[in-house]
Design an enzyme around this catalytic site. Sequence first.
Site, mmCIF file in Angstrom:
data_model
loop_
_atom_site.group_PDB
_atom_site.id
_atom_site.type_symbol
_atom_site.label_atom_id
_atom_site.label_comp_id
_atom_site.label_asym_id
_atom_site.label_seq_id
_atom_site.Cartn_x
_atom_site.Cartn_y
_atom_site.Cartn_z
ATOM 1 N N ASP A 48 9.314 0.058 6.795
ATOM 2 C CA ASP A 48 9.017 1.253 5.991
ATOM 3 C C ASP A 48 8.283 2.339 6.785
ATOM 4 O O ASP A 48 7.875 3.354 6.212
ATOM 5 C CB ASP A 48 8.151 0.874 4.775
ATOM 6 C CG ASP A 48 8.974 0.434 3.565
ATOM 7 O OD1 ASP A 48 10.143 0.850 3.447
ATOM 8 O OD2 ASP A 48 8.429 -0.319 2.732
ATOM 9 N N ARG A 55 2.780 -3.266 4.711
ATOM 10 C CA ARG A 55 2.669 -1.949 5.339
ATOM 11 C C ARG A 55 1.321 -1.700 6.019
ATOM 12 O O ARG A 55 1.167 -0.655 6.671
ATOM 13 C CB ARG A 55 2.950 -0.830 4.301
ATOM 14 C CG ARG A 55 4.380 -0.884 3.744
ATOM 15 C CD ARG A 55 4.770 0.420 3.066
ATOM 16 N NE ARG A 55 4.907 1.516 4.028
ATOM 17 C CZ ARG A 55 5.111 2.790 3.695
ATOM 18 N NH1 ARG A 55 5.186 3.129 2.422
ATOM 19 N NH2 ARG A 55 5.223 3.720 4.620
ATOM 20 N N ARG A 92 -0.379 3.064 -6.513
ATOM 21 C CA ARG A 92 -0.773 2.829 -5.128
ATOM 22 C C ARG A 92 -2.208 3.292 -4.868
ATOM 23 O O ARG A 92 -3.112 2.487 -4.830
ATOM 24 C CB ARG A 92 0.209 3.533 -4.175
ATOM 25 C CG ARG A 92 1.645 3.035 -4.294
ATOM 26 C CD ARG A 92 1.806 1.615 -3.817
ATOM 27 N NE ARG A 92 3.166 1.140 -3.938
ATOM 28 C CZ ARG A 92 4.106 1.275 -2.998
ATOM 29 N NH1 ARG A 92 3.843 1.874 -1.868
ATOM 30 N NH2 ARG A 92 5.326 0.803 -3.208
ATOM 31 N N HIS A 95 4.682 6.848 -6.341
ATOM 32 C CA HIS A 95 3.892 7.764 -5.506
ATOM 33 C C HIS A 95 3.994 9.162 -6.130
ATOM 34 O O HIS A 95 5.067 9.529 -6.645
ATOM 35 C CB HIS A 95 4.478 7.879 -4.090
ATOM 36 C CG HIS A 95 4.023 6.833 -3.116
ATOM 37 N ND1 HIS A 95 4.866 6.322 -2.160
ATOM 38 C CD2 HIS A 95 2.811 6.244 -2.921
ATOM 39 C CE1 HIS A 95 4.195 5.447 -1.414
ATOM 40 N NE2 HIS A 95 2.951 5.380 -1.856
ATOM 41 N N CYS A 133 9.101 11.781 1.760
ATOM 42 C CA CYS A 133 8.534 10.527 2.286
ATOM 43 C C CYS A 133 8.660 10.446 3.798
ATOM 44 O O CYS A 133 7.832 9.817 4.456
ATOM 45 C CB CYS A 133 9.244 9.325 1.686
ATOM 46 S SG CYS A 133 9.145 9.185 -0.089
HETATM 47 N N1 ARG Z 1 9.309 1.394 0.537
HETATM 48 C C1 ARG Z 1 8.233 2.315 0.644
HETATM 49 C C2 ARG Z 1 7.079 1.880 -0.237
HETATM 50 O O1 ARG Z 1 7.351 1.432 -1.325
HETATM 51 C C3 ARG Z 1 8.688 3.697 0.300
HETATM 52 C C4 ARG Z 1 7.641 4.737 0.527
HETATM 53 C C5 ARG Z 1 8.104 6.094 0.131
HETATM 54 N N2 ARG Z 1 7.184 7.090 0.551
HETATM 55 C C6 ARG Z 1 6.717 8.070 -0.211
HETATM 56 N N3 ARG Z 1 5.998 8.981 0.349
HETATM 57 N N4 ARG Z 1 6.941 8.101 -1.492
HETATM 58 O O2 ARG Z 1 5.936 1.973 0.118
#
Ligand code: ARG
Length: 272
Positions: free
Chosen positions: A70, A95, A141, A170, A264
Amino acid sequence: MRTARTARPRHYLMCRPTHFDVVYSINPWMDPTKPVDTPLAIAQWEQLRRVYLDLGHTVDVIDPLPGLPDMVFAANGATVIDGRALVARFRDDERVNEAPAYHDWLRDHGFTHLRTAGFVNEGEGDYLFTGEWLLAGTGFRSDPRSHAEAQEYFERPVISLRLVDPHYYHLDTALAVLDEKTIAYHPAAFSPGSHAVLRQLFPDAITVGDADAAVFGLNMTSDGYNVVLPQAATDLAAALRERGFNPIGVDLSELLKAGGSVKCCTLELRSA
Ligand code: ARG
């Protein structure tokens, strides 16, 4: 009436999806049983980079690291305003190792005013700067305590917004800043209180319906005139044109399998 818009050149950081894949699921879009075409993801990403360069923006790249599929989503690495960088603290174990890579890249490229967030903070995924305020997402998040931390660090007012639909986990999946006065957002992604705040602060916002939100139409970048967005978001493109912006559609279908798109992939580096 169409407003005259002015483009301002931007400085972006991107990360090539060399090791991109969907091997775990940390948002509802990610299905590890679905095949991913990594060479196609790279080609689509190269196309986005080319669009930025053709618009006259500066694009730096950070080396992608193996085992971090990612990492292409550079927006999550930090928030950079007035030359000050607040490096991310990721929620998910998958991550967490991206954060030191972004930290070191910023340190090595002259960002001396640098700190790693103390609370979960997924960078520009959840922090969008209008030029005056920082709009900050929480609910999935970034920890709400990271909002107060960001306000102290950047010395900018932070507007805390609560996301309620896991598909829009997000802030940058549900809201986009187009210029200092104009935003677009998907109302259903926000709690009633946060929606009311957005209506109060941005009475002229572009509101985006289910179809364009679901193709990640709001995951777009703007230089004040040119707006780069997923090409499938056709109603949104028309609404942008109507407001005097220049929508430029790109296809990032492979990256969408991880729940990400244009914004993203793009971390803005704002100098002092
Ligand atoms: N797979 C990543 C996650 O879930 C995607 C992140 C997407 N980034 C964003 N800025 N929305 O963390």
